[in-house]
Design a protein around this motif. Structure first.
Motif, PDB file in Angstrom:
ATOM      1  N   THR A 195      37.979  39.492  49.279  1.00 45.84           N
ATOM      2  CA  THR A 195      39.408  39.545  49.636  1.00 45.84           C
ATOM      3  C   THR A 195      39.924  40.936  49.250  1.00 45.84           C
ATOM      4  N   ASN A 196      41.195  41.219  49.643  1.00 45.41           N
ATOM      5  CA  ASN A 196      41.810  42.496  49.225  1.00 45.41           C
ATOM      6  C   ASN A 196      42.765  42.282  48.070  1.00 45.41           C
ATOM      7  N   ILE A 197      42.611  41.177  47.361  1.00 46.69           N
ATOM      8  CA  ILE A 197      43.578  40.844  46.308  1.00 46.69           C
ATOM      9  C   ILE A 197      43.394  41.751  45.092  1.00 46.69           C
ATOM     10  N   ILE A 198      44.530  42.281  44.617  1.00 50.14           N
ATOM     11  CA  ILE A 198      44.543  43.119  43.418  1.00 50.14           C
ATOM     12  C   ILE A 198      44.851  42.219  42.219  1.00 50.14           C
ATOM     13  N   ILE A 199      44.199  42.479  41.088  1.00 54.67           N
ATOM     14  CA  ILE A 199      44.497  41.725  39.868  1.00 54.67           C
ATOM     15  C   ILE A 199      45.315  42.615  38.943  1.00 54.67           C
ATOM     16  N   LEU A 200      46.434  42.086  38.480  1.00 52.45           N
ATOM     17  CA  LEU A 200      47.181  42.774  37.421  1.00 52.45           C
ATOM     18  C   LEU A 200      46.910  41.992  36.148  1.00 52.45           C
ATOM     19  N   SER A 201      46.251  42.640  35.195  1.00 52.70           N
ATOM     20  CA  SER A 201      45.850  41.921  33.992  1.00 52.70           C
ATOM     21  C   SER A 201      46.627  42.460  32.795  1.00 52.70           C
ATOM     22  N   LYS A 213      36.717  33.985  18.609  1.00 53.87           N
ATOM     23  CA  LYS A 213      36.584  34.192  20.069  1.00 53.87           C
ATOM     24  C   LYS A 213      36.654  35.686  20.362  1.00 53.87           C
ATOM     25  N   ARG A 214      36.138  36.094  21.533  1.00 53.52           N
ATOM     26  CA  ARG A 214      36.292  37.500  21.893  1.00 53.52           C
ATOM     27  C   ARG A 214      37.261  37.606  23.067  1.00 53.52           C
ATOM     28  N   HIS A 215      37.938  38.742  23.108  1.00 52.28           N
ATOM     29  CA  HIS A 215      38.870  38.963  24.217  1.00 52.28           C
ATOM     30  C   HIS A 215      38.085  39.257  25.497  1.00 52.28           C
ATOM     31  N   GLU A 216      38.364  38.504  26.525  1.00 54.88           N
ATOM     32  CA  GLU A 216      37.681  38.716  27.804  1.00 54.88           C
ATOM     33  C   GLU A 216      38.526  39.621  28.677  1.00 54.88           C
ATOM     34  N   SER A 217      38.316  40.932  28.529  1.00 52.23           N
ATOM     35  CA  SER A 217      39.035  41.863  29.401  1.00 52.23           C
ATOM     36  C   SER A 217      38.457  41.762  30.808  1.00 52.23           C
ATOM     37  N   VAL A 218      39.310  41.911  31.803  1.00 54.09           N
ATOM     38  CA  VAL A 218      38.793  41.872  33.178  1.00 54.09           C
ATOM     39  C   VAL A 218      37.803  42.994  33.431  1.00 54.09           C
ATOM     40  N   CYS A 219      37.891  44.067  32.614  1.00 55.53           N
ATOM     41  CA  CYS A 219      36.985  45.198  32.897  1.00 55.53           C
ATOM     42  C   CYS A 219      35.545  44.890  32.502  1.00 55.53           C
ATOM     43  N   ARG A 220      35.307  43.773  31.838  1.00 48.68           N
ATOM     44  CA  ARG A 220      33.922  43.355  31.564  1.00 48.68           C
ATOM     45  C   ARG A 220      33.248  42.793  32.828  1.00 48.68           C
ATOM     46  N   TYR A 221      34.037  42.472  33.836  1.00 49.28           N
ATOM     47  CA  TYR A 221      33.519  41.766  35.019  1.00 49.28           C
ATOM     48  C   TYR A 221      33.620  42.688  36.239  1.00 49.28           C
ATOM     49  N   LEU A 224      35.837  42.027  39.130  1.00 50.63           N
ATOM     50  CA  LEU A 224      37.267  42.078  38.825  1.00 50.63           C
ATOM     51  C   LEU A 224      37.697  43.514  38.543  1.00 50.63           C
ATOM     52  N   ALA A 225      36.870  44.236  37.752  1.00 51.53           N
ATOM     53  CA  ALA A 225      37.240  45.599  37.338  1.00 51.53           C
ATOM     54  C   ALA A 225      37.556  46.472  38.557  1.00 51.53           C
ATOM     55  N   GLU A 226      36.801  46.321  39.641  1.00 54.92           N
ATOM     56  CA  GLU A 226      36.988  47.195  40.809  1.00 54.92           C
ATOM     57  C   GLU A 226      38.366  47.016  41.460  1.00 54.92           C
ATOM     58  N   ARG A 227      39.023  45.906  41.190  1.00 57.63           N
ATOM     59  CA  ARG A 227      40.309  45.613  41.834  1.00 57.63           C
ATOM     60  C   ARG A 227      41.419  45.384  40.804  1.00 57.63           C
ATOM     61  N   SER A 228      41.179  45.735  39.533  1.00 58.69           N
ATOM     62  CA  SER A 228      42.150  45.376  38.485  1.00 58.69           C
ATOM     63  C   SER A 228      42.905  46.556  37.911  1.00 58.69           C
ATOM     64  N   LEU A 229      44.190  46.272  37.639  1.00 61.44           N
ATOM     65  CA  LEU A 229      45.044  47.185  36.890  1.00 61.44           C
ATOM     66  C   LEU A 229      45.246  46.516  35.528  1.00 61.44           C
TER      67      LEU A 229
END
Ligand code: PMP
Ligand code: GLN
Length: 385
Positions: A195-201, A213-221, A224-229
């Motif tokens: 999809t062209n959906i952008i993620i704002l995290s 627990k560890r923080h799951e930043s979107v930039c680990r994935y 997701l990282a390619e489309r995330s702010l």
């Protein structure tokens, strides 16, 4: 004669003054213990304060570069790489902002056009919805369900369509304290694939995660990282919410657009604070121990209110704890919060104010980023209600 003020029409007719400002003012008026607005009552490191003063004295008082000082952007790149194993180019993929609030607004205004749909999870931090609406977007809400406040990914799948431009996530989550797991992010990664959906995290509480627990930043994935702010805030990390210094990281194609809105919102943010934080981070002063520090605060507060009639699930992250008052009253959250301030001199935030169309789950949010003395006084009050 019709006055000019009668001709003024609102772009946000249903938006009132933020609940944080309202509750803090009410707390002041009534001399109440203020656990409403989220801000710490402990001091900023004297070393950091001294660095800000030093840079001011030395004359670093003019505009910083539009994307932020390079040494600070380099320090952010290093931190993101060390913590999450994700590489961002300080030149083109990191921008320093006036807090996370401006990062969020810059990101939304860079991408949201008329009729674009944005999926938002409620309860939601108060700035998302107005930012979407001011840019002509249409907020589409999905409710997190208590007491765990998890995302219903099947519902998200049903809400997604070809008008969906953005999904806003926030973990650790304000106001509920819930934390997204690796399975959650994998679900999201799968849903947005092709999809062209952008993620704002919104990851402003990235360092405040509890119980191992560890923080799951979107930039680990990668998907997701390619489309995330990703929006972050030094206010939370350094107990300096009033400095309004944060940042946004995103792949260069996204960042190129964000900088276009950022430069006309603030152009740049305050120079001596940027120099000071860059040096502070370079000298190895990061977020070390912040999670454990706030976990001890949470545990202290929860132990002190053990005998009260409020019920709770210990918060998994952030410095907020929801308390349920079902056993005490059937008033709405807004009324009950008003009653707490006026009659018991304690201020919290009604969780209903984090919903666009209102809601009542009998929850009040309390901020435990406070001294033990303040938390003890607050708990004594809560135990008597
Ligand atoms: N997002 C969330 C979830 C927050 O709780 C806050 C502030 N409490 C912000 C964004 C804004 O951060 P800042 O104060 O750096 O603008
Ligand atoms: N984010 C803080 C909170 O949730 C307050 C921010 C503000 O006052 N705008 O309480």
């Amino acid at each position: 004669m019709i006055s000019f003020s009668d001709s003024v029409t609102s772009k946000l007719p249903n938006t009132a003054t933020s609940i944080f400002a309202v509750m803090s003012q009410l707390a002041n008026e009534h001399g109440a213990v203020n656990l409403s607005q989220g801000f710490p009552d402990f001091d900023v490191s004297p070393v950091l304060i001294e660095l800000v003063a030093k840079y001011m004295r030395e004359g670093y008082n003019q505009y910083a570069p539009m994307p932020g000082l390079l040494p600070l952007r380099e320090a952010i790149a290093e931190k993101t790489s060390e913590l999450y194993g994700a590489e961002y180019d300080p030149d083109t993929e990191i921008t320093v902002t006036a807090g996370a609030t401006q990062a969020i607004y810059a990101a939304i205004s860079a991408f949201i056009r008329d009729e674009d749909e944005v999926i938002i999870f409620e309860p939601a931090y108060d700035s998302y919805m107005p930012a979407v609406k001011l840019n002509g977007g249409v907020p589409i809400t999905s409710r997190l369900k208590g007491p765990e406040f998890k995302i219903d990914w099947d519902e998200v799948r049903r809400l997604m369509c070809n008008r969906t431009k953005m999904i806003i996530i926030n973990s650790p989550h304000n106001p509920t304290g819930s934390v997204l797991s690796s399975e959650d992010l994998l679900q999201l990664e799968k849903l947005v694939k092709n999809t062209n959906i952008i993620i704002l995290s919104d990851e402003v509480y990235e360092h405040i995660v509890f119980d191992g627990k560890r923080h799951e930043s979107v930039c680990r994935y990668p998907g997701l990282a390619e489309r995330s702010l990703i929006c972050c805030s030094f206010g939370k990390t350094f107990h300096a919410t009033g400095w309004k210094t944060g940042y946004i990281v995103a792949p260069s194609a996204l960042m190129k657009e964000v900088r276009k809105t950022h430069q006309f919102m603030v152009f740049c943010t305050n120079t001596p604070v940027q120099y000071a934080i860059a040096e502070f981070l370079k000298n190895g002063n990061g977020h070390g121990g912040l999670g454990l520090f706030f976990q001890a605060k949470r545990d202290f507060f929860l132990k002190e209110i053990e005998g009260s009639r409020f019920t709770f699930t210990p918060t998994a992250g952030t410095y907020f704890q929801l308390l349920n008052y079902e056993a005490i009253s059937d008033e709405t959250e807004m009324d009950f919060a008003g009653y707490l301030v006026k009659e018991h001199k304690i201020a919290g935030v009604p969780v209903s104010s984090f919903y666009n169309k209102g809601h009542n789950g009998n929850y009040i949010r309390f901020c435990f980023a406070k001294s033990e003395e303040t938390l003890k006084t607050a708990a004594e009050i809560l135990c008597k209600i």
